[in-house]
Design an enzyme around this catalytic site. Sequence first.
Site, PDB file in Angstrom:
ATOM      1  N   LEU A  64       0.785  -1.141  -0.070  1.00 25.65           N
ATOM      2  CA  LEU A  64       0.105   0.085   0.012  1.00 25.65           C
ATOM      3  C   LEU A  64       0.978   1.237  -0.094  1.00 25.65           C
ATOM      4  CD1 LEU A  64       0.256   1.345   3.012  1.00 25.65           C
ATOM      5  CD2 LEU A  64      -1.296  -0.474   3.595  1.00 25.65           C
ATOM      6  N   ASN A 113      10.388  -1.691  -4.211  1.00 27.76           N
ATOM      7  CA  ASN A 113      10.382  -0.427  -3.569  1.00 27.76           C
ATOM      8  C   ASN A 113      11.885   0.237  -4.196  1.00 27.76           C
ATOM      9  OD1 ASN A 113       8.474   0.181  -2.024  1.00 27.76           O
ATOM     10  ND2 ASN A 113       9.387  -0.318  -0.067  1.00 27.76           N
ATOM     11  N   PHE A 165       6.433   7.752 -11.317  1.00 25.76           N
ATOM     12  CA  PHE A 165       7.671   7.830 -10.524  1.00 25.76           C
ATOM     13  C   PHE A 165       8.986   8.309 -11.402  1.00 25.76           C
ATOM     14  CE2 PHE A 165       5.404   5.672  -7.635  1.00 25.76           C
ATOM     15  CZ  PHE A 165       5.980   5.955  -6.120  1.00 25.76           C
ATOM     16  N   CYS A 213       9.585   3.905   4.106  1.00 21.81           N
ATOM     17  CA  CYS A 213       9.724   2.855   3.393  1.00 21.81           C
ATOM     18  C   CYS A 213      11.248   2.930   2.508  1.00 21.81           C
ATOM     19  CB  CYS A 213       8.628   2.454   2.827  1.00 21.81           C
ATOM     20  SG  CYS A 213       7.371   1.944   3.769  1.00 21.81           S
TER      21      CYS A 213
HETATM   22  N1  NAD Z   1       4.104   2.719   6.044  1.00 26.24           N
HETATM   23  C1  NAD Z   1       3.869   2.305   4.765  1.00 26.24           C
HETATM   24  O1  NAD Z   1       3.347   2.558   3.807  1.00 26.24           O
HETATM   25  C2  NAD Z   1       4.349   0.750   4.550  1.00 26.24           C
HETATM   26  C3  NAD Z   1       4.038   0.144   3.480  1.00 26.24           C
HETATM   27  C4  NAD Z   1       4.314  -1.362   3.125  1.00 26.24           C
HETATM   28  C5  NAD Z   1       4.897  -1.864   4.119  1.00 26.24           C
HETATM   29  N2  NAD Z   1       5.446  -1.173   5.286  1.00 26.24           N
HETATM   30  C6  NAD Z   1       6.010  -1.910   6.304  1.00 26.24           C
HETATM   31  O2  NAD Z   1       5.257  -2.393   7.225  1.00 26.24           O
HETATM   32  C7  NAD Z   1       5.686  -2.352   8.668  1.00 26.24           C
HETATM   33  C8  NAD Z   1       5.145  -1.590   9.465  1.00 26.24           C
HETATM   34  O3  NAD Z   1       4.793  -0.157   9.327  1.00 26.24           O
HETATM   35  P1  NAD Z   1       4.098   0.973   9.811  1.00 26.24           P
HETATM   36  O4  NAD Z   1       4.369   2.055   8.843  1.00 26.24           O
HETATM   37  O5  NAD Z   1       2.772   0.625   9.958  1.00 26.24           O
HETATM   38  O6  NAD Z   1       4.835   1.335  11.214  1.00 26.24           O
HETATM   39  P2  NAD Z   1       4.185   2.231  12.358  1.00 26.24           P
HETATM   40  O7  NAD Z   1       5.455   2.483  13.004  1.00 26.24           O
HETATM   41  O8  NAD Z   1       3.529   2.980  11.787  1.00 26.24           O
HETATM   42  O9  NAD Z   1       3.374   0.965  13.244  1.00 26.24           O
HETATM   43  C9  NAD Z   1       3.938   0.102  13.841  1.00 26.24           C
HETATM   44  C10 NAD Z   1       3.122  -0.197  15.306  1.00 26.24           C
HETATM   45  O10 NAD Z   1       3.544  -1.476  15.727  1.00 26.24           O
HETATM   46  C11 NAD Z   1       3.479  -1.224  17.198  1.00 26.24           C
HETATM   47  N3  NAD Z   1       4.242  -2.274  17.740  1.00 26.24           N
HETATM   48  C12 NAD Z   1       5.581  -2.255  17.817  1.00 26.24           C
HETATM   49  N4  NAD Z   1       5.817  -3.534  18.744  1.00 26.24           N
HETATM   50  C13 NAD Z   1       4.830  -3.755  19.184  1.00 26.24           C
HETATM   51  C14 NAD Z   1       4.352  -5.060  19.905  1.00 26.24           C
HETATM   52  N5  NAD Z   1       5.312  -5.887  20.413  1.00 26.24           N
HETATM   53  N6  NAD Z   1       3.114  -5.311  20.272  1.00 26.24           N
HETATM   54  C15 NAD Z   1       2.230  -4.747  19.677  1.00 26.24           C
HETATM   55  N7  NAD Z   1       2.368  -3.556  18.817  1.00 26.24           N
HETATM   56  C16 NAD Z   1       3.762  -3.135  18.617  1.00 26.24           C
HETATM   57  C17 NAD Z   1       3.713   0.030  17.455  1.00 26.24           C
HETATM   58  O11 NAD Z   1       3.348   0.885  18.743  1.00 26.24           O
HETATM   59  C18 NAD Z   1       3.198   0.971  16.012  1.00 26.24           C
HETATM   60  O12 NAD Z   1       1.819   1.226  16.770  1.00 26.24           O
HETATM   61  C19 NAD Z   1       7.346  -2.003   8.463  1.00 26.24           C
HETATM   62  O13 NAD Z   1       7.795  -2.958   8.153  1.00 26.24           O
HETATM   63  C20 NAD Z   1       7.023  -1.226   7.007  1.00 26.24           C
HETATM   64  O14 NAD Z   1       8.141  -1.151   6.392  1.00 26.24           O
HETATM   65  C21 NAD Z   1       5.030  -0.075   5.428  1.00 26.24           C
END
Ligand code: NAD
Length: 432
Positions: A151, A209, A250, A261
């Site tokens: 996403l 990415n 892009f 990311c």
């Molecule tokens: N943000 C994006 O657009 C996107 C897109 C694709 C993939 N990703 C990947 O997805 C993953 C998450 O990204 P994000 O942007 O959602 O991160 P984020 O930092 O917004 O959210 C992570 C959440 O996990 C929680 N958390 C951490 N440890 C925890 C635990 N032990 N128990 C319960 N909750 C816990 C944190 O409090 C936080 O709310 C990453 O690996 C990222 O690379 C992100």
Amino acid sequence: MKIAVIGSGYVGLVAGACLAENGNDVVCVDKDPVKVRSLQRGKIPIYEPGLEEMVRRNKTEKRLTFTTALARGVRQAQIIFIAVGTPTGEDGSADLQHVLGVAREIARAMNGYKVVVNKSTVPVGTAVKVREVIRRETTHPFSVVSNPEFLKQGAAIDDFMKPDRVVIGAEDPRSAELMKELYAPFTRTGAPIMMMDCPSAELSKYAANAMLATRISFMNEVANVCEAVGANVDQVRRAVASDRRIGPSFLFPGVGYGGSCFPKDVKAMVRFAEDKEYDFRILRAVEAVNESQKSRLVTKMEAQFGSLKGKRIALWGLAFKPKTDDMREAPAVPLIQGLLAAGATVHAYDPEAMKVARGLFGSKIHYADSSYAALTGADALAIITEWNEFREPDFGRMRKLMRSPIIFDGRNIYNPENLRALGFTYISMGRP
Ligand SMILES: NC(=O)c1ccc[n+]([C@@H]2O[C@H](COP(=O)([O-])OP(=O)(O)OC[C@H]3O[C@@H](n4cnc5c(N)ncnc54)[C@H](O)[C@@H]3O)[C@@H](O)[C@H]2O)c1
């Protein structure tokens, strides 16, 4: 189906809400009690178009609940998504402590067969590590699946509800079937569900990415060459993008990519290739180009003003891209730091990211209530994020508010000829 999503950030919350929207029973777990309390009240802590409404609707329908109690979430679910952060570690690699920590907690809470799905972006080999961690803690049967998320922030709901493809790394038929069933409603329009092994699924996310980051850095270098040789990157881009083998996405030059990311995933891919003694030269260059691109606007300002000491700079856009309040690795951050270090004052405005910026910069910069308020008495305007509301402003009003009508456009959102005809000194990226 009964689902638990561990981590309620951008990915976890969107995945949880969208899975509930299609009728599943979803519990979203986060360790941050403040976040969970706010979600329980139907308030979402991030800005993502359409998400708050979707969360509220599914909460009211009782398909979506929020808790800090991971064990409770796990016990009532058959499929458990891990969607916690994988930040850059000290050596550039992805830090897996949250993913593996959650895997351990899931294992300890198991009460029967579970499918543990890794949605976080993780290096190749993580599925194996997650499997080992769980196996050490439980005798219950389980499967580990790799299901990277593609996403885009700002269009996250649409991307999740109507994905280009769903990638699933599953290594046993039982979990493969469950995942296909779960995603079937999201792929009715014909998007493929791509079944593969876990290492390929894990690598697919990084490769996608890295490709996008490469296109951005490539086009930034093309723009820089345009400046050097007197070409116009708008025209070059149109000519290049019309080639069907290349396509238009892009290819817009700017002030460098940011966000949570691209920077971390490019670094991690370089690092895990290096661990296998492969030097990913293109990606190292992509990263180096991006770093230098972020300081290009300050260099242009210094060239214009000689010294920035005492200059008042208005800044439009703080988020790393439009339609989000996310400032993680946003190009605005090093730009502001560069301006402050050079002795300028910064008057910033962003439609959504003001609160986040206050947390980062405190009283070091000024926060304007509107785009026009930022311009009062400004020696120049710098445009960093291409929010729609900046695209058709009242240029006459802008000129009246500014001390000198100079615009540094890091996103090429205006027509240079028009701006000059309106009396502005207009400096953009890769265009005469
Ligand atoms: N943000 C994006 O657009 C996107 C897109 C694709 C993939 N990703 C990947 O997805 C993953 C998450 O990204 P994000 O942007 O959602 O991160 P984020 O930092 O917004 O959210 C992570 C959440 O996990 C929680 N958390 C951490 N440890 C925890 C635990 N032990 N128990 C319960 N909750 C816990 C944190 O409090 C936080 O709310 C990453 O690996 C990222 O690379 C992100």
